[in-house]
Motif scaffolding. Structure first.
Motif, PDB file in Angstrom:
ATOM      1  N   UNK A   1      31.615  69.787  10.555  1.00  0.00           N
ATOM      2  CA  UNK A   1      30.571  69.096  11.228  1.00  0.00           C
ATOM      3  C   UNK A   1      31.187  68.250  12.262  1.00  0.00           C
ATOM      4  N   UNK A   2      30.322  67.797  13.509  1.00  0.00           N
ATOM      5  CA  UNK A   2      30.947  67.117  14.697  1.00  0.00           C
ATOM      6  C   UNK A   2      31.017  65.713  14.121  1.00  0.00           C
ATOM      7  N   UNK A   3      32.174  64.954  14.566  1.00  0.00           N
ATOM      8  CA  UNK A   3      32.425  63.643  14.534  1.00  0.00           C
ATOM      9  C   UNK A   3      32.918  63.064  15.864  1.00  0.00           C
ATOM     10  N   UNK A   4      32.666  61.794  15.888  1.00  0.00           N
ATOM     11  CA  UNK A   4      33.269  60.972  17.240  1.00  0.00           C
ATOM     12  C   UNK A   4      34.554  60.538  16.625  1.00  0.00           C
ATOM     13  N   UNK A   5      35.597  60.979  17.235  1.00  0.00           N
ATOM     14  CA  UNK A   5      36.814  60.112  17.245  1.00  0.00           C
ATOM     15  C   UNK A   5      37.503  59.481  18.373  1.00  0.00           C
ATOM     16  N   UNK A   6      38.573  58.778  18.059  1.00  0.00           N
ATOM     17  CA  UNK A   6      39.067  58.076  19.331  1.00  0.00           C
ATOM     18  C   UNK A   6      40.857  58.388  19.408  1.00  0.00           C
ATOM     19  N   UNK A   7      41.262  58.156  20.528  1.00  0.00           N
ATOM     20  CA  UNK A   7      42.827  58.088  20.688  1.00  0.00           C
ATOM     21  C   UNK A   7      43.030  57.090  21.994  1.00  0.00           C
ATOM     22  N   UNK A   8      44.239  56.547  21.858  1.00  0.00           N
ATOM     23  CA  UNK A   8      44.726  55.777  22.762  1.00  0.00           C
ATOM     24  C   UNK A   8      45.835  56.376  23.627  1.00  0.00           C
ATOM     25  N   UNK A   9      45.729  56.263  24.894  1.00  0.00           N
ATOM     26  CA  UNK A   9      46.757  56.913  25.718  1.00  0.00           C
ATOM     27  C   UNK A   9      47.287  55.921  26.470  1.00  0.00           C
ATOM     28  N   UNK A  10      48.776  55.908  26.519  1.00  0.00           N
ATOM     29  CA  UNK A  10      49.663  54.891  27.186  1.00  0.00           C
ATOM     30  C   UNK A  10      50.382  55.842  28.442  1.00  0.00           C
ATOM     31  N   UNK A  11      49.978  55.322  29.608  1.00  0.00           N
ATOM     32  CA  UNK A  11      50.560  55.958  30.694  1.00  0.00           C
ATOM     33  C   UNK A  11      51.642  55.241  31.245  1.00  0.00           C
ATOM     34  N   UNK A  12      52.820  55.663  31.517  1.00  0.00           N
ATOM     35  CA  UNK A  12      53.912  54.923  31.906  1.00  0.00           C
ATOM     36  C   UNK A  12      53.959  54.582  33.454  1.00  0.00           C
TER      37      UNK A  12
END
Length: 411
Positions: free
Chosen positions: A94-105
């Protein structure tokens, strides 16, 4: 009463996925029972950013649902921080909403490497997710993880930190972690301003983070074959939860709270197959309520020195076939998927927390299928020391993959 010093002493040990397997023991061995309590899910995240949109089902896996620029973090000097909400898939499809944090140098250039680093997350509350912990005074993240992540950033790599337990904080659901990891990479590459659409991708994680990493690598061929994953470095990975369960027994344990947390997390992900709450006695339900939104220390304090038998309605240890199927479905040794990318794997010759033969069997299967695997054993007194000993080699291995060098193999 549990001494605070004891909790501190076990905090490092608690990060190991032995506890995931201990939690599964609760699920598998309580047997059939009468209808009772429903699964207890975490309180919804108060930040509306984390909520799933009404049209979630219309999005494809990895589609970006929202982005948010985040305040700078002092432990990552000069790095730009972006929170991404994306569509992923749970264990039932089933579809879910998830999250990720991206660090850009600071020295980022378009197309430079993207490393997805799967942090070890022990918790049942939404506030335990990495995207939240980054903005707290969590010493484990600052002292242990930040220096390593800064090495990556100094090399010009962007770093993605997925909240791989998902929106229900399904601690213990290893396959879910792999799906979220892959979709987090997809999402990061679809945010144009991050300049990652052509970037080579590496995966890295140890123990609980290693489980998410290893599952992402194993699922990529069937779930996200379009991703340009150049390598996955996975250490201290429990490859077979069934074997872990069989070797554990039912003794009381100092960090049993995390065992219970894993059982609760798995029930959240598999409510029909693992109705844990139905089989808890009043003491079990009371502790469940105490830790339902807890992170590591709260969970440790609530469960220290307890066992499965303290919290079960019955002493009848009848294995439930549905529960066993769930455990098998989260055991890489029993999964028939073959990674597309080369693998660097490290562990101790003997590990009290994980069955080493399951690692060896999985590696042999990958090798037989043509995967380039470098598997290394580090003489180490414990699970945590192995993480530290293998980290420099894992970093060097990933760096070589990003530079385009052929992956070594000791198959």
């Amino acid at each position: 009463m549990v001494r605070t010093s004891a909790v501190r002493r076990f905090t490092s040990a608690s990060r190991f996925t032995l506890l995931t397997a201990l939690g599964v023991v609760t699920a598998v061995l309580l047997g059939a029972g009468t209808a009772g309590a429903e699964p207890l899910y975490p309180a919804p995240d108060p930040d509306p950013f984390y909520q799933a949109p009404a049209d979630l089902a219309s999005a494809a896996p990895g589609d970006v649902l929202a982005t948010r620029p985040m305040p700078p973090l002092f432990m990552f000097p000069g790095a730009r921080v972006t929170l991404i909400k994306f569509r992923s898939t749970n264990s039932a499809g089933a579809p879910i909403a998830a999250t990720t944090t991206v660090l850009t140098p600071m020295n980022h250039r378009p197309g430079a490497p993207l490393l997805s680093y799967q942090h070890i997350i022990n918790g049942l509350g939404t506030q335990c997710a990495v995207s939240h912990v980054l903005y707290t005074q969590d010493p484990n993240l600052f002292v242990k993880e930040a220096p390593v992540l800064n090495v990556f950033l100094l090399r010009g790599w962007s770093v993605a930190l997925p909240d791989h337990l998902g929106p229900n904080a399904a601690y213990g659901a290893a396959r879910l972690g792999g799906l979220i990891t892959l979709d987090g990479v997809r999402a990061a590459q679809r945010v144009a301003e991050l300049g990652l659409d052509t970037s080579p991708v590496g995966l890295l994680g140890y123990s609980g983070g290693g489980m998410a990493t290893a599952w992402a690598a194993a699922l990529q061929r069937e779930y996200a074959p379009e991703l340009r994953v150049v390598g996955a470095a996975e250490g201290g990975v429990p490859m077979n939860l069934v074997k872990m369960i069989e070797g554990l027994g039912y003794q009381r344990h100092p960090v049993f709270g995390l065992a219970l947390a894993a059982a609760i997390g798995l029930e959240r992900e598999y409510p029909q197959q693992l109705p844990i709450s139905e089989h808890m006695n009043s003491a079990g339900l009371a502790i469940r309520s105490r830790i339902a939104n807890g992170c590591t220390n709260e969970i440790l304090m609530a469960g220290a020195g307890r066992s499965v038998m303290d919290l079960a309605k019955s002493t009848s240890l009848v294995a439930d076939p549905q529960a066993r199927r769930v455990v098998e479905a989260n055991s890489l040794e029993l999964h028939d998927g073959i990674p597309l990318a080369p693998i660097y794997e490290w562990h101790a010759p003997q590990d009290a927390l994980i069955p080493v033969d399951s690692i060896d069997n999985t590696v042999r299967r990958y090798c037989a299928a043509g995967v380039r695997v470098l598997s290394e054993r580090y003489p180490s007194p414990d699970h945590l020391s192995t993480a530290v000993l293998g980290a420099p080699a894992a970093l060097a291995w990933i760096d070589a993959r990003f530079r385009g060098e052929p992956a070594p193999s000791n198959c």
